[in-house]
Design a protein around this motif. Structure first.
Motif, PDB file in Angstrom:
ATOM      1  N   MET A 240       0.828  -1.201   0.000  1.00  0.00           N
ATOM      2  CA  MET A 240       0.000   0.000   0.000  1.00  0.00           C
ATOM      3  C   MET A 240       0.870   1.261   0.000  1.00  0.00           C
ATOM      4  N   TRP A 241       1.935   1.262   0.774  1.00  0.00           N
ATOM      5  CA  TRP A 241       2.794   2.440   0.850  1.00  0.00           C
ATOM      6  C   TRP A 241       3.655   2.582  -0.401  1.00  0.00           C
ATOM      7  N   ALA A 242       4.177   1.468  -0.912  1.00  0.00           N
ATOM      8  CA  ALA A 242       5.013   1.529  -2.123  1.00  0.00           C
ATOM      9  C   ALA A 242       4.209   2.034  -3.310  1.00  0.00           C
ATOM     10  N   ALA A 243       2.973   1.559  -3.461  1.00  0.00           N
ATOM     11  CA  ALA A 243       2.142   1.998  -4.580  1.00  0.00           C
ATOM     12  C   ALA A 243       1.848   3.488  -4.494  1.00  0.00           C
ATOM     13  N   ASN A 244       1.667   3.993  -3.274  1.00  0.00           N
ATOM     14  CA  ASN A 244       1.456   5.427  -3.101  1.00  0.00           C
ATOM     15  C   ASN A 244       2.703   6.216  -3.478  1.00  0.00           C
TER      16      ASN A 244
END
Length: 382
Positions: A240-244
């Motif tokens: 979730m954080w990497a995609a953001n």
């Protein structure tokens, strides 16, 4: 390396953070909650949003499709105008958030909303927007871009405006627990290609942007290589954080960007209904091989720093092979099979759409002409 960078979206990240919507959304504005096909009612997200909005005046609009259609979104625009909506809350993945960006922009415009996509109306004003992310992939929850489809004409076009950047984004990795495997894979691939579009260009000396992009790629590769661990909190949090971070504007600040894979991939989605992420996996390997002359140095850098490949004259070629193998290990095809017919006719149709949409010189060097897009498609179409 010259740029202006600002990302004012407030991120509320972690378990139980949907409750923060209560304070993040002003209580003196009528709220429109926009969502997709109803999965948020099955996984408990809708109930959490409802609880958070208990003291607000709000209405809802459901049915935003994957690859959101202007025909559907125009109904939400009309609802905003009729009901004097003052704030929009998007609850969903990138398609819902992109669709909400169209709605908040078109709600402040008296003309046809599609004018925004055709560049006839420049968006300088929009209703305020917040997002509750349910599918990690596009980074739309904290950026200024959106991609909208017009089903009637098979058009899929982007627009960008700081006015539609969400004021806040709630990112609770727990909502990923009920996502189908296909959507998790798509999220991985989408974030991977977003990073590549800003990284696999030419050498430029921006060490922070390169280093951060490589950290994201190594993270995504690790998550892909350990896809069996997708049910643990750490795996979900990192995706979730990497995609953001892949598309919040930081790794692309002050460096050349490509996006040709996206522009060609959009046509595959619009014409043949291919999932957005999977259209990228179809186009990218063929495009990288075609553009090897321009991308060799960065591909070699990626091969060593991300895939840990040994040096050699063919390092760039082996890096593209490794990217392709990464997709295939996730069960993602790297050639278009959805056209279900004559290959030449399919290529003609895709190139025709590129021409109609003005996508006649693509890539960081603006040298992927229609003829070169055709050459790329010759390898990308089965």
């Amino acid at each position: 390396m010259e740029f202006s960078y600002s990302n004012p979206t407030v991120i509320h990240f972690g378990k139980g953070k949907i409750a923060s919507v209560s304070k993040a959304v002003p209580k003196d504005l009528k709220v429109l909650v926009i969502y997709g096909g109803g999965s948020i009612k099955r996984n408990g997200v809708y109930d959490q949003v409802t609880a958070a909005l208990a003291d607000h005046d709000w209405i809802e609009f459901a049915g935003v499709e994957p690859n959101p259609r202007a025909e559907t979104l125009d109904k939400a625009v009309a609802l905003c105008k009729d009901q004097n909506v003052g704030f929009v809350l998007a609850v969903g993945g990138g398609s819902v958030i992109d669709g909400a960006k169209y709605v908040v922009a078109a709600a402040k415009y008296d003309g046809n909303g599609w004018d925004i996509l055709e560049g006839k109306h420049k968006v300088r004003d929009a209703l305020p927007l917040g997002a509750v992310l349910t599918i990690p992939a596009t980074g739309s929850e904290s950026n200024i871009g959106a991609v909208i489809t017009r089903g009637e004409t098979h058009d899929k076009l982007p627009f960008m405006s700081p006015a539609v950047r969400p004021l806040f984004a709630v990112m609770d990795p727990d909502v990923m627990k009920t996502l189908p495997e296909r959507q998790l894979v798509n999220g991985l691939v989408d974030a991977w290609v977003h990073t590549c579009e800003q990284y696999l260009t030419r050498s430029h000396g921006a060490m922070v942007q390169d280093g951060y992009a490589e950290a994201l790629l190594r993270t995504l590769k690790h998550l892909g290589d350990n896809f069996d661990a997708r049910d643990c909190d750490e795996w979900r949090e990192n995706l979730m954080w990497a995609a953001n971070q892949a598309l919040n504007g930081l790794i692309g600040a002050g460096v050349p960007q490509d996006w040709a894979t996206h522009m060609i991939g959009h046509e595959l989605t619009a014409l043949y209904g291919v999932d957005h992420a999977r259209s990228l996996a179809i186009v990218q390997p063929s495009l990288l091989r075609h553009q090897m002359e321009h991308k060799r140095a960065k591909l070699e850098q990626m091969g060593q720093r991300v895939f840990e490949l040994a040096g050699g004259d063919d390092l760039a070629e082996r890096t593209v092979d490794a990217i392709e193998a990464f997709y295939e290990a996730l069960g993602v095809k790297t050639q278009l099979v959805e056209h279900e017919g004559d290959k030449a006719a399919a290529i003609d149709r895709i190139v025709g759409q590129l021409e109609r949409h003005g996508m006649v010189t693509l890539g960081e060097n603006k040298e992927i002409t229609l003829d070169r897009s055709r050459e790329i498609l010759e390898k990308a179409v089965a």
